[in-house]
Design a protein around this motif. Structure first.
Motif, PDB file in Angstrom:
ATOM      1  N   UNK A 226      53.070 -11.535 -47.245  1.00 16.68           N
ATOM      2  CA  UNK A 226      53.652 -10.262 -46.807  1.00 16.68           C
ATOM      3  C   UNK A 226      53.415 -10.029 -45.321  1.00 16.68           C
ATOM      4  N   UNK A 227      52.246 -10.394 -44.846  1.00 16.86           N
ATOM      5  CA  UNK A 227      51.934 -10.255 -43.424  1.00 16.86           C
ATOM      6  C   UNK A 227      52.844 -11.147 -42.593  1.00 16.86           C
ATOM      7  N   UNK A 228      53.016 -12.401 -43.013  1.00 16.49           N
ATOM      8  CA  UNK A 228      53.890 -13.330 -42.292  1.00 16.49           C
ATOM      9  C   UNK A 228      55.321 -12.833 -42.261  1.00 16.49           C
ATOM     10  N   UNK A 229      55.835 -12.407 -43.394  1.00 18.90           N
ATOM     11  CA  UNK A 229      57.229 -11.944 -43.439  1.00 18.90           C
ATOM     12  C   UNK A 229      57.427 -10.725 -42.559  1.00 18.90           C
ATOM     13  N   UNK A 230      56.489  -9.806 -42.573  1.00 18.90           N
ATOM     14  CA  UNK A 230      56.608  -8.612 -41.728  1.00 18.90           C
ATOM     15  C   UNK A 230      56.618  -9.002 -40.256  1.00 18.90           C
ATOM     16  N   UNK A 231      55.759  -9.921 -39.884  1.00 20.41           N
ATOM     17  CA  UNK A 231      55.683 -10.348 -38.495  1.00 20.41           C
ATOM     18  C   UNK A 231      56.859 -11.190 -38.059  1.00 20.41           C
ATOM     19  N   UNK A 232      57.323 -12.060 -38.932  1.00 16.43           N
ATOM     20  CA  UNK A 232      58.416 -12.966 -38.568  1.00 16.43           C
ATOM     21  C   UNK A 232      59.750 -12.254 -38.421  1.00 16.43           C
ATOM     22  N   UNK A 233      59.894 -11.105 -39.061  1.00 13.70           N
ATOM     23  CA  UNK A 233      61.159 -10.379 -38.977  1.00 13.70           C
ATOM     24  C   UNK A 233      61.464  -9.892 -37.568  1.00 13.70           C
ATOM     25  N   UNK A 234      60.459  -9.738 -36.737  1.00 17.70           N
ATOM     26  CA  UNK A 234      60.693  -9.216 -35.391  1.00 17.70           C
ATOM     27  C   UNK A 234      60.722 -10.314 -34.326  1.00 17.70           C
ATOM     28  N   UNK A 235      60.509 -11.557 -34.714  1.00 14.87           N
ATOM     29  CA  UNK A 235      60.555 -12.663 -33.755  1.00 14.87           C
ATOM     30  C   UNK A 235      61.988 -13.085 -33.500  1.00 14.87           C
ATOM     31  N   UNK A 236      62.261 -13.663 -32.331  1.00 11.04           N
ATOM     32  CA  UNK A 236      63.625 -14.127 -32.058  1.00 11.04           C
ATOM     33  C   UNK A 236      64.030 -15.237 -33.026  1.00 11.04           C
TER      34      UNK A 236
ATOM     35  N   UNK B  32      44.981 -11.593 -37.791  1.00  9.76           N
ATOM     36  CA  UNK B  32      43.786 -12.402 -38.043  1.00  9.76           C
ATOM     37  C   UNK B  32      42.822 -11.704 -39.000  1.00  9.76           C
ATOM     38  N   UNK B  33      43.361 -10.771 -39.786  1.00  8.47           N
ATOM     39  CA  UNK B  33      42.517 -10.064 -40.748  1.00  8.47           C
ATOM     40  C   UNK B  33      43.128 -10.060 -42.144  1.00  8.47           C
ATOM     41  N   UNK B  34      43.865 -11.116 -42.483  1.00 10.84           N
ATOM     42  CA  UNK B  34      44.387 -11.268 -43.836  1.00 10.84           C
ATOM     43  C   UNK B  34      43.189 -11.425 -44.777  1.00 10.84           C
ATOM     44  N   UNK B  35      43.290 -10.865 -45.963  1.00  9.96           N
ATOM     45  CA  UNK B  35      42.202 -11.001 -46.927  1.00  9.96           C
ATOM     46  C   UNK B  35      42.031 -12.471 -47.318  1.00  9.96           C
ATOM     47  N   UNK B  36      40.805 -12.940 -47.274  1.00  9.86           N
ATOM     48  CA  UNK B  36      40.516 -14.349 -47.579  1.00  9.86           C
ATOM     49  C   UNK B  36      41.029 -14.722 -48.970  1.00  9.86           C
ATOM     50  N   UNK B  37      41.722 -15.839 -49.037  1.00  6.45           N
ATOM     51  CA  UNK B  37      42.252 -16.418 -50.280  1.00  6.45           C
ATOM     52  C   UNK B  37      43.322 -15.558 -50.952  1.00  6.45           C
ATOM     53  N   UNK B  38      43.852 -14.550 -50.260  1.00  6.69           N
ATOM     54  CA  UNK B  38      44.875 -13.677 -50.834  1.00  6.69           C
ATOM     55  C   UNK B  38      46.246 -14.152 -50.332  1.00  6.69           C
TER      56      UNK B  38
ATOM     57  N   UNK C  14      57.800 -21.772 -30.502  1.00  4.07           N
ATOM     58  CA  UNK C  14      56.922 -20.676 -30.922  1.00  4.07           C
ATOM     59  C   UNK C  14      56.055 -21.151 -32.076  1.00  4.07           C
ATOM     60  N   UNK C  15      54.761 -20.859 -31.982  1.00  7.67           N
ATOM     61  CA  UNK C  15      53.827 -21.073 -33.090  1.00  7.67           C
ATOM     62  C   UNK C  15      53.224 -19.715 -33.407  1.00  7.67           C
ATOM     63  N   UNK C  16      53.296 -19.306 -34.666  1.00 12.50           N
ATOM     64  CA  UNK C  16      52.674 -18.049 -35.060  1.00 12.50           C
ATOM     65  C   UNK C  16      51.356 -18.325 -35.767  1.00 12.50           C
ATOM     66  N   UNK C  17      50.405 -17.424 -35.579  1.00 13.75           N
ATOM     67  CA  UNK C  17      49.094 -17.564 -36.216  1.00 13.75           C
ATOM     68  C   UNK C  17      48.838 -16.386 -37.139  1.00 13.75           C
ATOM     69  N   UNK C  18      48.547 -16.685 -38.379  1.00 16.92           N
ATOM     70  CA  UNK C  18      48.109 -15.695 -39.359  1.00 16.92           C
ATOM     71  C   UNK C  18      46.884 -16.291 -40.037  1.00 16.92           C
ATOM     72  N   UNK C  19      45.739 -15.641 -39.866  1.00 18.03           N
ATOM     73  CA  UNK C  19      44.497 -16.195 -40.401  1.00 18.03           C
ATOM     74  C   UNK C  19      43.653 -15.105 -41.041  1.00 18.03           C
ATOM     75  N   UNK C  20      42.578 -15.543 -41.671  1.00 18.57           N
ATOM     76  CA  UNK C  20      41.566 -14.618 -42.191  1.00 18.57           C
ATOM     77  C   UNK C  20      40.285 -14.722 -41.358  1.00 18.57           C
ATOM     78  N   UNK C  21      40.410 -15.190 -40.108  1.00 20.45           N
ATOM     79  CA  UNK C  21      39.240 -15.449 -39.262  1.00 20.45           C
ATOM     80  C   UNK C  21      38.624 -14.196 -38.667  1.00 20.45           C
ATOM     81  N   UNK C  22      39.383 -13.126 -38.523  1.00 19.99           N
ATOM     82  CA  UNK C  22      38.889 -11.962 -37.792  1.00 19.99           C
ATOM     83  C   UNK C  22      38.860 -12.272 -36.298  1.00 19.99           C
ATOM     84  N   UNK C  23      38.251 -11.369 -35.531  1.00 22.52           N
ATOM     85  CA  UNK C  23      38.224 -11.542 -34.077  1.00 22.52           C
ATOM     86  C   UNK C  23      36.808 -11.476 -33.519  1.00 22.52           C
ATOM     87  N   UNK C  24      35.810 -11.722 -34.352  1.00 21.85           N
ATOM     88  CA  UNK C  24      34.421 -11.581 -33.924  1.00 21.85           C
ATOM     89  C   UNK C  24      33.777 -12.874 -33.453  1.00 21.85           C
TER      90      UNK C  24
END
Length: 79
Positions: free
Chosen positions: A60-70, A48-54, A13-23
């Motif tokens: 916090x976004x990663x931890x929230x997401x990773x808690x539900x992964x196997x 893909x909407x993490x605040x840039x440089x934050x 599994x590879x998880x992606x968390x970025x500030x790229x947006x989806x546009x």
């Protein structure tokens, strides 16, 4: 568990968390490169909407997401 079920359970599994947006094409490009390097990998989009440089927002976004992964051996936890 069937042979097919076992092979799916052991896919990396590879998880992606970025500030790229989806546009634009950037998220798709990253996924294509990952699939080229590791065929058959499971790519999970966390956000893909993490605040840039934050760094805190990203953490916090990663931890929230990773808690539900196997759980996987060698997977870093949050905390």
């Amino acid at each position: 568990m069937s042979a097919a079920g076992k092979s799916l359970a052991h896919r990396p599994i590879v998880t992606l968390t970025t500030d790229f947006g989806l546009n634009d094409h950037f998220v798709g490009t990253i996924k294509g490169v990952i699939l080229d390097i590791v065929p058959g990998v499971e790519i999970v989009d966390i956000c893909h909407s993490v605040q840039a440089f934050d760094v805190l927002d990203g953490a916090l976004t990663n931890c929230s997401g990773l808690l539900v992964l196997p759980a996987r051996d060698g997977t870093p936890g949050c905390g």
